[in-house]
Design an enzyme around this catalytic site. Structure first.
Site, PDB file in Angstrom:
ATOM      1  N   ASP A  50      43.455   3.112  20.803  1.00 54.18           N
ATOM      2  CA  ASP A  50      41.994   3.137  20.735  1.00 54.18           C
ATOM      3  C   ASP A  50      41.366   2.152  21.708  1.00 54.18           C
ATOM      4  OD1 ASP A  50      42.886   0.891  19.377  1.00 54.18           O
ATOM      5  OD2 ASP A  50      42.226   1.565  17.416  1.00 54.18           O
ATOM      6  N   ASP A  56      40.784  -1.218   5.231  1.00 51.30           N
ATOM      7  CA  ASP A  56      40.323  -0.028   4.493  1.00 51.30           C
ATOM      8  C   ASP A  56      41.303   1.134   4.653  1.00 51.30           C
ATOM      9  OD1 ASP A  56      39.919   0.599   7.128  1.00 51.30           O
ATOM     10  OD2 ASP A  56      37.751   0.871   6.987  1.00 51.30           O
ATOM     11  N   HIS A 116      42.600   2.133   7.597  1.00 48.39           N
ATOM     12  CA  HIS A 116      42.521   2.874   8.860  1.00 48.39           C
ATOM     13  C   HIS A 116      43.750   2.652   9.722  1.00 48.39           C
ATOM     14  CE1 HIS A 116      40.183  -0.742  10.611  1.00 48.39           C
ATOM     15  NE2 HIS A 116      41.189  -0.604  11.429  1.00 48.39           N
ATOM     16  N   GLU A 131      38.841   5.905  10.635  1.00 43.33           N
ATOM     17  CA  GLU A 131      38.271   5.291   9.443  1.00 43.33           C
ATOM     18  C   GLU A 131      38.307   6.283   8.277  1.00 43.33           C
ATOM     19  OE1 GLU A 131      37.650   2.248   9.263  1.00 43.33           O
ATOM     20  OE2 GLU A 131      36.333   1.462  10.827  1.00 43.33           O
TER      21      GLU A 131
END
Ligand code: GLP
Length: 242
Positions: free
Chosen positions: A67, A136, A138, A143
């Protein structure tokens, strides 16, 4: 999923580095999928050490990163390109032109996403993909959401991720709100995956990812569907799993 329990962050990093070095021995022109964040820093340091000792050879390796932030120039100190140059590419014998990240500074982000999909295809897919784990759940910057997105796409970062990444920026306001990330499909198509997780703060989310239902609301849970995942974690992170 193969789970390797290690006693410390350093041991986790060494075990992971051995896997990467072995991959390059078996297939020198491997396509390595790489990750950013604090977790892989020890691994990258260890790979630099192995390379200097002649025990890891990146001369034919290719790499694709998961990313990149949207809107940061490559030269920005917090861009993932800069991170990779600093922590790995400048410290091993990889040819910089064989290292790829999504172009988060592109004017046409959709075109940048398609170009990255094409790039991964042209390289022949990913041989060994490294993953960290967000708080979380990810992976890359995929996400939590209502569906798994297969290809490279632009994402809005969650408030939690912005908070977590603010530590690298002068202020929270400077953290980009969007990123380009490889999709879940591309991650799952990697031939092998190594998931690195360290620290007690990841223990609960890691447990849910590995033992809970497979759901896009916890993106890392999709790794349960992959046939060749090695989770390397320290005792604190694996506490609930073992
Ligand atoms: C970022 C990266 C992820 C990484 C995650 C966890 O959001 N895009 O690839 O896994 O942070 O980072 P850390 O290892 O610092 O906890």
């Amino acid at each position: 999923m193969k789970i390797i329990l290690t006693d410390s962050y350093e041991e986790m990093s060494r075990r992971a580095a051995k896997l990467f070095a072995a991959q390059l021995t078996l297939r020198p022109d491997s396509v390595l999928g790489l990750a950013t964040g604090s977790t892989p820093l020890g691994l990258y340091g260890e790979l630099a050490r192995l390379c200097a000792a002649g025990e890891a050879d990146f001369s034919k390796a290719r790499s694709v990163n998961l990313d990149e932030y949207v809107g940061l120039a490559e030269t920005h100190p917090q861009s993932y390109r800069h991170f990779m140059d600093e922590h790995l590419f400048s410290r091993v014998n990889v040819a910089r032109e064989n290292t790829y990240l999504p172009d988060g500074a592109a004017k046409d982000l959709d075109a940048a996403c398609s170009a990255y999909d094409r790039r991964i295809r042209e390289l022949g897919g990913i041989d060994l993909q490294l993953l960290g784990l967000g708080h979380d759940g990810h992976i890359g910057f995929n996400e939590p959401g209502d569906c798994f997105v297969p290809g490279t796409h632009v994402v809005a970062l969650t408030e939690r991720t912005i908070d977590a990444n603010a530590r690298f920026f002068a202020s929270r306001d400077e953290v980009p709100r969007r990123a380009i990330t490889m999709g879940i499909g591309q991650i799952l198509q990697a031939r092998r995956i190594v998931l690195l997780v360290s620290g007690a703060d990841k223990a609960e989310i890691l447990y849910k990812a590995v033992r809970g239902p497979v759901t896009p609301h916890l993106p890392a849970s999709v790794l349960q569907l992959h046939a060749d995942v090695t989770l390397i974690g320290d005792r604190a992170a694996l506490e609930k799993l073992i």
